[in-house]
Design an enzyme around this catalytic site. Structure first.
Site, PDB file in Angstrom:
ATOM      1  N   HIS A  26      -4.599   1.773   7.509  1.00  0.00           N
ATOM      2  CA  HIS A  26      -3.213   2.256   7.620  1.00  0.00           C
ATOM      3  C   HIS A  26      -2.949   3.352   6.576  1.00  0.00           C
ATOM      4  CE1 HIS A  26       1.309   1.506   7.979  1.00  0.00           C
ATOM      5  NE2 HIS A  26       1.205   2.207   6.863  1.00  0.00           N
ATOM      6  N   GLU A  27      -3.368   3.074   5.318  1.00  0.00           N
ATOM      7  CA  GLU A  27      -3.113   4.054   4.246  1.00  0.00           C
ATOM      8  C   GLU A  27      -3.937   5.322   4.457  1.00  0.00           C
ATOM      9  OE1 GLU A  27      -0.584   3.494   2.609  1.00  0.00           O
ATOM     10  OE2 GLU A  27      -0.454   1.360   3.031  1.00  0.00           O
ATOM     11  N   CYS A  50       5.640  -0.133   7.393  1.00  0.00           N
ATOM     12  CA  CYS A  50       5.348   1.005   6.525  1.00  0.00           C
ATOM     13  C   CYS A  50       6.607   1.360   5.734  1.00  0.00           C
ATOM     14  CB  CYS A  50       4.932   2.199   7.392  1.00  0.00           C
ATOM     15  SG  CYS A  50       4.562   3.686   6.461  1.00  0.00           S
ATOM     16  N   LEU A  51       6.435   1.674   4.451  1.00  0.00           N
ATOM     17  CA  LEU A  51       7.580   2.030   3.614  1.00  0.00           C
ATOM     18  C   LEU A  51       8.272   3.297   4.127  1.00  0.00           C
ATOM     19  CD1 LEU A  51       6.106   1.330   0.055  1.00  0.00           C
ATOM     20  CD2 LEU A  51       7.662  -0.117   1.378  1.00  0.00           C
ATOM     21  N   GLN A  57       3.195  10.013   1.049  1.00  0.00           N
ATOM     22  CA  GLN A  57       4.477   9.309   1.168  1.00  0.00           C
ATOM     23  C   GLN A  57       5.425   9.620   0.019  1.00  0.00           C
ATOM     24  OE1 GLN A  57       2.476   5.294   2.041  1.00  0.00           O
ATOM     25  NE2 GLN A  57       4.395   5.150   3.148  1.00  0.00           N
ATOM     26  N   GLY A  79       0.842  -1.192   0.000  1.00  0.00           N
ATOM     27  CA  GLY A  79       0.000   0.000   0.000  1.00  0.00           C
ATOM     28  C   GLY A  79       0.874   1.238   0.000  1.00  0.00           C
ATOM     29  N   HIS A 125      -2.388   7.834   6.695  1.00  0.00           N
ATOM     30  CA  HIS A 125      -1.371   8.698   6.065  1.00  0.00           C
ATOM     31  C   HIS A 125      -1.998  10.002   5.566  1.00  0.00           C
ATOM     32  CE1 HIS A 125       2.326   6.367   6.034  1.00  0.00           C
ATOM     33  NE2 HIS A 125       1.695   5.290   5.584  1.00  0.00           N
TER      34      HIS A 125
HETATM   35 NI    NI Z   1       2.490   3.337   5.644  1.00  0.00          NI
END
Ligand code: NI
Length: 181
Positions: free
Chosen positions: A145-146, A103-104, A60, A55, A149
């Protein structure tokens, strides 16, 4: 098979890493889904695949818009990119479940976060049509989660200050080591 970026115009963007202040911004609504948003979502999907993520949210990659992409296909399954514009949770279950998240933007760190087990999400798709989706399991975890952000919230913000600071220190240390190599 992956499309060639130079033929499609898709591009892999840089993924921001905490504590970048751009990850803490509340993203702005898109409104109408046009070609520029579709191009953004194509770039986000490419970036997500390049980073081995499931995701990615627009903040991000430093884009202040309420757009997320996901792909929950398992290894060996055909890619199944999903794209969500201006998503909103219209219903959430009372039942909460814990799940380990990563998370990235917080590379190589994982922690258990508790969230509603099921959610219903309303969004605009890539053709600007309003849709609703019922989410459970990994889909429910990932979409929440996304969507966090888009509010400037990272999964570590759901942890105690002690745990959060420990993780963020590890991320910064790893970054410094990488930069020194
Ligand atoms: Ni994330």
């Amino acid at each position: 098979m992956r499309a060639w970026p130079y033929l499609t115009g898709m591009a892999v963007r840089e993924v921001l890493v905490a504590p970048d202040p751009r990850l803490k911004v509340k993203a702005r609504p898109v409104g109408r889904v046009d070609d520029s948003i579709r191009a953004l979502m194509d770039d986000m999907v490419e970036t997500m695949y390049a980073a081995n993520g499931i995701g990615l949210a627009a903040p991000q990659i430093g884009v202040d818009k309420r757009v997320i992409v996901m792909d929950l296909a398992r290894e060996g399954e055909p890619p199944t990119p999903r794209k969500f514009v201006d998503p909103e949770i219209v219903w959430a279950s009372d039942e909460m479940v814990p799940c380990e998240e990563g998370c990235l933007s917080v590379p190589d760190q994982y922690a258990e976060v508790e969230r509603p087990k099921q959610v219903r999400v309303r969004f605009r798709d890539e053709n600007d049509a309003v849709q609703e989706i019922d989410c459970d399991g990994l889909l429910a975890v990932c979409i929440q989660h996304e969507m966090d952000h888009l509010e400037g919230v990272l999964f570590v913000d759901h942890l105690s200050a002690l745990k959060r600071n420990m993780i963020l220190r590890k991320v910064q240390k790893a970054r410094r080591q990488k930069a020194a190599e």
